[in-house]
Every structure is written in structure tokens, then in C-alpha cells.
Design an enzyme around this catalytic site. Structure first.
Site, PDB file in Angstrom:
ATOM      1  N   ASP A   1      -8.861  -0.222   5.248  1.00 32.11           N
ATOM      2  CA  ASP A   1      -8.823   0.995   6.061  1.00 32.11           C
ATOM      3  C   ASP A   1      -8.464   2.255   5.275  1.00 32.11           C
ATOM      4  O   ASP A   1      -8.783   3.366   5.696  1.00 32.11           O
ATOM      5  CB  ASP A   1      -7.768   0.842   7.164  1.00 32.11           C
TER       6      ASP A   1
ATOM      7  N   ARG B   1     -14.380  -6.446  -0.633  1.00 36.95           N
ATOM      8  CA  ARG B   1     -13.799  -6.055   0.665  1.00 36.95           C
ATOM      9  C   ARG B   1     -13.154  -4.667   0.533  1.00 36.95           C
ATOM     10  O   ARG B   1     -12.437  -4.384  -0.403  1.00 36.95           O
ATOM     11  CB  ARG B   1     -12.752  -7.089   1.084  1.00 36.95           C
TER      12      ARG B   1
ATOM     13  N   THR C   1       0.852  -1.193   0.000  1.00 40.13           N
ATOM     14  CA  THR C   1       0.000   0.000   0.000  1.00 40.13           C
ATOM     15  C   THR C   1       0.884   1.238   0.000  1.00 40.13           C
ATOM     16  O   THR C   1       1.952   1.235   0.609  1.00 40.13           O
ATOM     17  CB  THR C   1      -0.862  -0.004   1.280  1.00 40.13           C
TER      18      THR C   1
ATOM     19  N   GLY D   1      -5.876  -3.917   7.251  1.00 39.33           N
ATOM     20  CA  GLY D   1      -6.959  -2.939   7.276  1.00 39.33           C
ATOM     21  C   GLY D   1      -7.977  -3.151   8.375  1.00 39.33           C
ATOM     22  O   GLY D   1      -8.449  -2.192   8.998  1.00 39.33           O
TER      23      GLY D   1
HETATM   24  N1  ASP Z   1      -4.141  -1.411   4.658  1.00 37.62           N
HETATM   25  C1  ASP Z   1      -4.376  -2.050   3.393  1.00 37.62           C
HETATM   26  C2  ASP Z   1      -5.677  -2.779   3.437  1.00 37.62           C
HETATM   27  O1  ASP Z   1      -5.970  -3.422   4.419  1.00 37.62           O
HETATM   28  C3  ASP Z   1      -3.342  -3.019   3.006  1.00 37.62           C
HETATM   29  C4  ASP Z   1      -1.987  -2.728   3.546  1.00 37.62           C
HETATM   30  O2  ASP Z   1      -1.598  -1.624   3.779  1.00 37.62           O
HETATM   31  O3  ASP Z   1      -1.286  -3.694   3.772  1.00 37.62           O
HETATM   32  O4  ASP Z   1      -6.381  -2.750   2.465  1.00 37.62           O
END
Ligand code: ASP
Length: 324
Positions: free
Chosen positions: A205, A202, A174, A228
Site C-alpha cells: 500500500d 508484490r 515500515t 498492505g
Molecule cells: N504496509 C506495508 C506493506 O504492506 C508493510 C507494513 O507496513 O507492515 O508493504
């Protein structure tokens, strides 16, 4: 020249030094340096924090190495889906998107929503129709799928049904950016392809304001990475803000505390970058590895990957060209 600064991340992951090949490590550092440069140039010319974080994130969305835009993780259905958010610390305006599939740069769609839409968060086809109406660049689904992410998806399928109902694997790259511009305005942006093998539909966050993204000129700007579900339940970005605003913590102290919050109930990978209203930068992560970097006015760009690594000067493409 007035004060300005940018900080970025390219994802936090639980990786150990021996597990990452040197070539990839080098490419990560180059990718971070390019993104820093894109954001820094906007700020240097007196551009806004919003435009700077968009430019830095666009750069990582276009780089197939990162899990945002091209190179995004694949869902259980073998498709890419993206979430992104951008928040303006001056006005508290927000633009966010969830589960979009065809927009080349999800963070630019988030910015468009911030600027031109009465709502904060659009998802799926509604968000894509908004992008179409405003002539944002769209791409075929194949554009986003890299051989590496396709391989990761196939391996996940082979792991079989036994693990199907456990949390999807958290390989994550991310991306995010926070910036302070010469007018004293803060902004935060986060863009992601989510988790490998996540369910279709899905949303993580990243587009949840106060969860993965938050900015308020008075206090700080924050962008998170990690699992997330853990980050949004812990409202991580807003907790960091609250520790600074109500408990008087410094940005680094708040970042350190935020990644440990609710550790007893909410276990998982957590990482964040934060910047206060003076442009002070903090990194926090519990993974041992977070791709990250920063560049302050008239300074040098710094990047780092490992926890025990002091951020070190990054050779940007421009500097390398000069050196030739
Ligand atoms: N936070 C991101 C999510 O859950 C993925 C990540 O940063 O690893 O979609």
C-alpha cells in the site's frame, strides 16, 4: 517563529510487551528520536515539508533496525524489494516507486520522480534506470540484508509449504513521516521493505496514493503501516482525508474511525499517522504497538511504542551530547 511540526512512524505490529527485548526497545526509541531530529532540523531552518519528510525517512532507511532501505524484509526468494511514496500537499504532486532493489534510499527516488518525472509511479528496473540516470546512490543487494532479516527469512522457510499460500507474515517496521512547514505546506512520505516472505514483485500500500500515503494542504497528510492488502482495499489514507473534508471530523476522530473502517470485511494490522493543516497530530493503530513520535515547533521531541504509553520526551543525540 511560525508553526511547524513533524510526526513519524516506524511501523505497527501485533507485538506484546513481553515479546520485545529491552535493548531493542531502546534502540527503536533512539532510532525514532534521530529521525525526528533529522526532519525537525529541516523545518526549523525554514525548509520544505517535502525535504523534512525525506530527511526523517532517509534516517530510518539507513537504520538497519527498520524495514525500509537497509534492514528490509526478504521476499520468498530471499531478496529485498522496496516501495516508497512522497506526496506534496501544496501541488498534489506525487512520486512513487514499487519493487526497487538497488536504490539506497527509495524515498529519495520517490522525491526525484515527484520533481523530475511526468509519471507518478515507476516500478522495478524502470525506476532503477531513472535513479541511475539521475545519479542516485545505488547499493549491492547484500547491503540491504541484515542478519536479523536473513534469520527471519530462514525461519519462515522452515515453517514449510503448508502455510505457503496464506498471507505472508506481517512483521513490519515500515517507516513514514508527515510534516507541516513554516509556509503552511503539508507532505507525507512512506517507505517499506514490504512483508516478510512476500512474493517477488508484490507491491504493498505504501506507494499507492490514497492507500498508504496521501497529502493535501487543505485538509491533512497521512502515512500508513500494516497489512498492505487490507490498507489498499480500504483506501485508508484517503478515507481519513474524506472524513475530515466531507464529514468535518477532527484529525484524531478521523484517525480513530479510519483504523476501524471495514473491520468486518478487511481484517489485519492497520496503523497510521496524520497531521492537519494546523499541524495537529493524530496516531491510530489496532496492533497495540506502533513505533511513533512527533516534534512541534519549539517543543520537545516525543516518542512512544506501546498503545497505552503516552508519548514521552525522547533524548536526541544532541541532547545527550549536551548532557555529557
Ligand atoms: N504496509 C506495508 C506493506 O504492506 C508493510 C507494513 O507496513 O507492515 O508493504
Amino acid at each position: 517563529m511560525k508553526k511547524f511540526a513533524i510526526a513519524i512512524h516506524g511501523g505497527a505490529e501485533s507485538v506484546k510487551p513481553g515479546e520485545l527485548d529491552k535493548e531493542k526497545e531502546k534502540k527503536y526509541r533512539e532510532g525514532l528520536a534521530e529521525a525526528l531530529k533529522a526532519g525537525y532540523e529541516v523545518l526549523e531552518k525554514g525548509g520544505s515539508a517535502i525535504d523534512a519528510v525525506e530527511a526523517a525517512v532517509n534516517c530510518m532507511e539507513d537504520n538497519p533496525l527498520f524495514n525500509a532501505g537497509r534492514g528490509g524484509s526478504l521476499t520468498q526468494r530471499g531478496e529485498t524489494e522496496f516501495d516508497a511514496a512522497l506526496m506534496d500537499g501544496k501541488t498534489l504532486r506525487v512520486g512513487a516507486v514499487g519493487a526497487v532493489r538497488y536504490v539506497r534510499n527509495p524515498i529519495s527516488l520517490a522525491k526525484l520522480i515527484l520533481q523530475k518525472c511526468d509519471h507518478c509511479l515507476l516500478v522495478s528496473t524502470g525506476a532503477e534506470e531513472f535513479a541511475l540516470r539521475h545519479k542516485l546512490e545505488l547499493q549491492d543487494p547484500e547491503y540491504f540484508v541484515t542478519p536479523e532479516k536473513d534469520k527471519a527469512w530462514r525461519e519462515k522457510q522452515l515453517e514449510g509449504l503448508a502455510k505457503k499460500h496464506k498471507m505472508a507474515g506481517s512483521m513490519s517496521d515500515t517507516v513514514g513521516a508527515v510534516a507541516l512547514d513554516q509556509n503552511g505546506n503539508l507532505a507525507a512520505a512512506t517507505s517499506t521493505g514490504g512483508l516478510t516472505d512476500q512474493m517477488k514483485g508484490r507491491v504493498g500500500d505504501s506507494p499507492i496514493i490514497g492507500g498508504g500515503t496521501f497529502a493535501n494542504n487543505e485538509v491533512c497528510a497521512v502515512s500508513c503501516t500494516g497489512e498492505g492488502e487490507v490498507i489498499m482495499k480500504g483506501v485508508l489514507a484517503h478515507e481519513l482525508y474524506a472524513m475530515m473534508k466531507y464529514a468535518g471530523d477532527s484529525v484524531q476522530s478521523a484517525a480513530d474511525k479510519a483504523v476501524k473502517l471495514h473491520d468486518d470485511k478487511l481484517q489485519g494490522d492497520k496503523g497510521l499517522i496524520a497531521m492537519d493543516s494546523e499541524g495537529k497530530i493524530a496516531f491510530g493503530f489496532n496492533t497495540g504497538f506502533m513505533k511513533r513520535g512527533y516534534w512541534e515547533a519549539e517543543g520537545e521531541p516525543f516518542v512512544a511504542l506501546w498503545e497505552d504509553e503516552k508519548e514521552r520526551p525522547a533524548a536526541t543525540r544532541k541532547q545527550k551530547e549536551k548532557a555529557k
